[in-house]
Design an enzyme around this catalytic site. Sequence first.
Site, PDB file in Angstrom:
ATOM      1  N   GLU A 191       0.795  -1.234   0.000  1.00 25.93           N
ATOM      2  CA  GLU A 191       0.000   0.000   0.000  1.00 25.93           C
ATOM      3  C   GLU A 191       0.825   1.281   0.000  1.00 25.93           C
ATOM      4  O   GLU A 191       0.741   2.082   0.950  1.00 25.93           O
ATOM      5  CB  GLU A 191      -0.911   0.031   1.236  1.00 25.93           C
ATOM      6  CG  GLU A 191      -1.972  -1.032   1.255  1.00 25.93           C
ATOM      7  CD  GLU A 191      -2.995  -0.811   2.363  1.00 25.93           C
ATOM      8  OE1 GLU A 191      -2.673  -0.152   3.358  1.00 25.93           O
ATOM      9  OE2 GLU A 191      -4.121  -1.295   2.225  1.00 25.93           O
ATOM     10  N   GLU A 216      -6.223  -8.104   0.637  1.00 28.52           N
ATOM     11  CA  GLU A 216      -6.858  -7.860   1.951  1.00 28.52           C
ATOM     12  C   GLU A 216      -8.318  -7.496   1.728  1.00 28.52           C
ATOM     13  O   GLU A 216      -8.637  -6.742   0.824  1.00 28.52           O
ATOM     14  CB  GLU A 216      -6.209  -6.684   2.698  1.00 28.52           C
ATOM     15  CG  GLU A 216      -4.815  -6.938   3.201  1.00 28.52           C
ATOM     16  CD  GLU A 216      -4.222  -5.712   3.926  1.00 28.52           C
ATOM     17  OE1 GLU A 216      -4.965  -4.921   4.527  1.00 28.52           O
ATOM     18  OE2 GLU A 216      -2.992  -5.568   3.853  1.00 28.52           O
TER      19      GLU A 216
HETATM   20  C1  BGP Z   1      -4.516  -1.979   5.538  1.00 28.23           C
HETATM   21  C2  BGP Z   1      -3.159  -2.427   6.003  1.00 28.23           C
HETATM   22  C3  BGP Z   1      -3.179  -3.443   7.076  1.00 28.23           C
HETATM   23  C4  BGP Z   1      -4.332  -3.362   8.062  1.00 28.23           C
HETATM   24  C5  BGP Z   1      -5.640  -2.905   7.450  1.00 28.23           C
HETATM   25  C6  BGP Z   1      -6.663  -2.423   8.446  1.00 28.23           C
HETATM   26  O1  BGP Z   1      -4.451  -0.676   5.042  1.00 28.23           O
HETATM   27  O2  BGP Z   1      -2.405  -2.945   4.932  1.00 28.23           O
HETATM   28  O3  BGP Z   1      -1.928  -3.454   7.670  1.00 28.23           O
HETATM   29  O4  BGP Z   1      -4.008  -2.809   9.253  1.00 28.23           O
HETATM   30  O5  BGP Z   1      -5.470  -1.859   6.528  1.00 28.23           O
HETATM   31  O6  BGP Z   1      -6.391  -1.111   8.857  1.00 28.23           O
HETATM   32  P1  BGP Z   1      -6.459  -0.670  10.361  1.00 28.23           P
HETATM   33  O7  BGP Z   1      -5.674  -1.683  11.112  1.00 28.23           O
HETATM   34  O8  BGP Z   1      -5.849   0.684  10.420  1.00 28.23           O
HETATM   35  O9  BGP Z   1      -7.904  -0.666  10.695  1.00 28.23           O
END
Ligand code: BGP
Length: 474
Positions: free
Chosen positions: A160, A375
Amino acid sequence: MKEKMLMGSASAAYQAEGAWNQDGKGASIWDDFCHSEANETGITGDVSCDFYHHYAEDIRMMAEGNQNTFRFSISWSRIVPKEDRVVNEKGLEFYDKVLDECEKYGIIPNVTLVHYDLPDYIGRKGGWCYDGVSDEFAYYASVVFKHYGDRIPLYVTVNEPNHNAYCDYLVGNYPPNEKNNLQDYAHCGYNMMVCNAKAIMEFRKLNLKAKIGIVQGAGPSQSLYETPEYQQAVKYCDYFCNDWVLDPAILGYYKEDFVEAIKAKGIDLSFVKKEDLEIMKENTIDFLGQNIYSRNLVKPNTSGVTAFTVNNKGNNDGTGKTARETRAIEGWFETDRDPNTKLNPWGREIYPRCAYVTLTKRKERYGDIPIYVTENGHGMYESVDDNGEVNDEARIDFLENYLYWIMKAKEEGVNVKGYYVWSNTDLYSWINGYKKRYGLVFVDYEDKNLKRIPKKSYYWYKEYIRKYMDNMDN
Ligand code: BGP
């Protein structure tokens, strides 16, 4: 025979491993940040769900849940802990053991080289804005490629770039905690893309069978109306969070209109080097990793404001009423709100159809490039009920609806080859700490053995995969 869809779950080194200073690991910028006063909550990833010591159990549970792939990241500071570039053999050994477990169950590893956690020695020199970062990254990447080779069939360079740069230099909730700095956002973003290209250059030298890609965080921007002003806002938002990652990664170059737009915004592009652009041109990705959470709903910028908020402390009261994720760039676009779309408690839209729009638009712009949904997940406040179970119906609902749209895009011809739930177990959710849980498996942080309890969604996913694979076989 049809190629098997990969279906599994994902995690990342700093968020899951713990063992932050064990077996020769150096500190990362996240270790430094979490141990510093800038971390107002004092919450760290020092232990987290301790994947470092629980990997065998976690991977076994994936296999028992019918998952055939696992996305994780390697901690750069475990492999090259110091500036002297000496490789830490124990770091390499750890991931060898993780790969052994994957192989034992036929789980395909999908491995990211850097998921936000730069080594501290890079951080001290300016982090992603340090112009030497790409050579350091290429070195580290070559160590990884040479050691693991085809044991890892899917490599990801950078996780990302857009969200990482955004949080580092605009929102300021990730180290180095700078706010509203569009100049450094652009510089950091450029360096990330040079990192991507130089790592791919190292990778190609080895003639491996494995494939290499990058993971994009944002989906394409959207608007509620189709007027020229709204379309213009959508275009600018895509410049801002999509085009600067995907064009160089997939096409090998930045488009002229994008470059003109950022110059007009007053960004000083003197960091751009001709030789980097040559390397980018020659070294593009084999596949795209696309994370899918929500859409960027935008409208023309009428506020005249440039400002960014994300789901961090202060913007997170857990009620979903006041918490919002917003972004605005003067003259370009600002976040719009659709009153008919639900928000999660962190102010993020729950809009399953965005998965379909994301995937079909990627095909529209970039053709048949293989796509892995690297994801997709739903953060929740959760606890174990009196029966010892975690009934995460809302997560099941979320995943089911998003998967519907992902599979529809696939059926209609988008080259979707894999899907990963974020996350396999509960883990450290960056500045949200541990209360925001994403796992298919609950981690009892109060228990000294960090007991794992599969949630209802774990069993639901297990069954989903079984049915999906059965259908594929017939
Ligand atoms: C994405 C990232 C992850 C993860 C997810 C959820 O952007 O790649 O690492 O954390 O988001 O985000 P958050 O944990 O801030 O809710």
